[in-house]
Design an enzyme around this catalytic site. Sequence first.
Site, PDB file in Angstrom:
ATOM      1  N   ASP A 185     -35.521  72.272 -20.747  1.00 49.81           N
ATOM      2  CA  ASP A 185     -35.998  72.730 -22.054  1.00 49.81           C
ATOM      3  C   ASP A 185     -35.507  74.163 -22.263  1.00 49.81           C
ATOM      4  O   ASP A 185     -34.784  74.710 -21.426  1.00 49.81           O
ATOM      5  CB  ASP A 185     -37.535  72.625 -22.148  1.00 49.81           C
ATOM      6  CG  ASP A 185     -37.953  72.197 -23.552  1.00 49.81           C
ATOM      7  OD1 ASP A 185     -37.623  72.933 -24.490  1.00 49.81           O
ATOM      8  OD2 ASP A 185     -38.579  71.139 -23.704  1.00 49.81           O
ATOM      9  N   HIS A 256     -33.639  72.169 -27.788  1.00 50.48           N
ATOM     10  CA  HIS A 256     -34.378  72.505 -26.565  1.00 50.48           C
ATOM     11  C   HIS A 256     -33.432  72.800 -25.398  1.00 50.48           C
ATOM     12  O   HIS A 256     -33.661  72.354 -24.273  1.00 50.48           O
ATOM     13  CB  HIS A 256     -35.343  71.363 -26.204  1.00 50.48           C
ATOM     14  CG  HIS A 256     -36.542  71.303 -27.116  1.00 50.48           C
ATOM     15  ND1 HIS A 256     -37.531  72.241 -27.101  1.00 50.48           N
ATOM     16  CD2 HIS A 256     -36.892  70.415 -28.076  1.00 50.48           C
ATOM     17  CE1 HIS A 256     -38.458  71.943 -28.009  1.00 50.48           C
ATOM     18  NE2 HIS A 256     -38.082  70.845 -28.630  1.00 50.48           N
ATOM     19  N   GLU A 329     -36.649  67.765 -32.273  1.00 51.18           N
ATOM     20  CA  GLU A 329     -36.771  69.135 -32.761  1.00 51.18           C
ATOM     21  C   GLU A 329     -35.477  69.940 -32.616  1.00 51.18           C
ATOM     22  O   GLU A 329     -35.508  71.073 -32.146  1.00 51.18           O
ATOM     23  CB  GLU A 329     -37.913  69.841 -32.019  1.00 51.18           C
ATOM     24  CG  GLU A 329     -39.258  69.159 -32.218  1.00 51.18           C
ATOM     25  CD  GLU A 329     -40.403  69.804 -31.447  1.00 51.18           C
ATOM     26  OE1 GLU A 329     -41.498  69.902 -32.020  1.00 51.18           O
ATOM     27  OE2 GLU A 329     -40.202  70.189 -30.272  1.00 51.18           O
TER      28      GLU A 329
HETATM   29  C1  ACM Z   1     -41.948  66.475 -28.567  1.00 52.89           C
HETATM   30  O1  ACM Z   1     -43.169  66.602 -28.473  1.00 52.89           O
HETATM   31  N1  ACM Z   1     -41.216  67.473 -29.027  1.00 52.89           N
HETATM   32  C2  ACM Z   1     -41.271  65.272 -28.189  1.00 52.89           C
END
Ligand code: ACM
Length: 555
Positions: A185, A256, A329
Amino acid sequence: MASNVFTGVVDLIPEPRHVTAYGANWFALGPGTGLAAGEGAERTERWLRATLGAATGLPLASKESSGDDVIRLSIHPMVTKDLGAEGYRLAVMPTGVHLVGGGPAGLFWGAQTLRQLLGPGAFRRAPISGSWRLPLIHVQDSPRFRWRGLMLDVARHFMPKEGVLRYLDLMAAHKLNVFHFHLTDDQGWRVEIKRYPKLTETGSWRARTKFGHRASPLWEEKPHGGHYTQDDIREIVAYAAERHISVVPEIDVPGHSQAAIAAYPELGNTDVIDTTALSVWDNWGISPNVLAPTDNTLRFYEGVFEELLGLFPADAAEFSAFFHIGGDECLKDQWKQSPTAQSRIKELGLADEDELQSWFIGHFAKWLSARGRRLIGWDEILEGGLPDGAAVSSWRGYEGGVAAARAGHDVVMCPEQQVYLDHRQAAGADEPVPIGYVRTLEDVYRFEPVPPELDEQQRGRILGAQANVWTEVMEDHARVDYQTFPRLAAFAEVAWSRLPAPGERDFAAFEHRMAAHYPRLDALGVAYRPPAGPRPWQRRPGVPGRPVDGPPPNK
Ligand code: ACM
């Protein structure tokens, strides 16, 4: 149902399909009790001897299957036919035990039931009593869903290998069978990649960490980090497979990814920002620093995945062919500003940045498929078109899963409104770093993974359900335990046990069985949230959560 004599003993979690108890009588285990394992029973035999052997102090030596005082382990096609490969029949008689699986996994889940029947002492690592007895009972059982998952985020806060192995044991004790391993991440890269050493040299640690949620003014002013070596990963995968648990690794792309860009700045959008100035992120949220959609990035990640495919063999356990590549995201601001990204959009004849992401994900779907693997991603991978054969983790609600199932894709249901265990479990001010929705034990218990709007065939696309544990505000294993338990026990029942009546679960009955389950969790050393609320040292007074002020959000 079971008679009262066995109250607390046959209070099993997750609840089996059928339990018949035969009066107040017992089969006692002793030094002479042996194990007779048929073909396919090897893993369960090893597990029983190692785990129950340690807890009881009994040798559980190998024995002929004829004679008395034997626990017989076998696989039978009748059980496979009636209950499936993960089903089992368990019969405890005055002379011994018959545990019959529909397959090796069913046998293993049956052994988990056997352990619960022995009482909480069976969950310890050394004997605290000399008396071990099983109630005379007959159990027939099989899971409702094939995919019964737990996702653990080891990127925001690293969980050392020992903690991961412990969580695999906790999963096995609850008949959960998919460990979704969120390895990368913005805040950390946690797996050794030999050809790209800086991913861990640089990407696996940060100088400091935001303490509390985003708006908190507090910082933990010390370095945080850690990673798994390739041998650690091999050990984790083998340990899981021994327990019939599939490990599904996640390498989150193209968003991420700030930790990877901090390690290798050329992976970022170098025509938009100076990526050499980036470091591993020390705050929470969604970083705007995403991967550049270049050939260099594709080749780099093919190299990463090539090493990982060797570490996560497709045949280790039932869902081991799956490989999760995130896709959630991914902020598109840098792609909008990047001449390189824009010329890629033109050259490929794409409509916009969403289609560019879809092209990026599609590339890896084909790449994985050519190597006998299946891509799974968060539900954003539906945007701009979902590649053939890809499966979806439906997290923003049910909608992504519904759309994917209707389009013929497999789905794992893990909506954040229901099964994100980072969210607070009570409304009170004592909850440590409370974030998001209030989701109580009862709320999780009432989670229904199958959306009613799907038809019969589309329902078949729901592989199962998963609880997700994001660790921004969980700095150590005690905090992870607190958020995860007891709600994971409720989730296990959602994923394993059938509904007693359509649309209904009996929470009062579950709570009654939980009274017997807390002592098992105590024996396992789980720092769960007590029903009356956090213990003093489980609180985090003065550390802001989200939202900082005002009531928690409702939906
Ligand atoms: C997530 O909670 N961004 C998959």
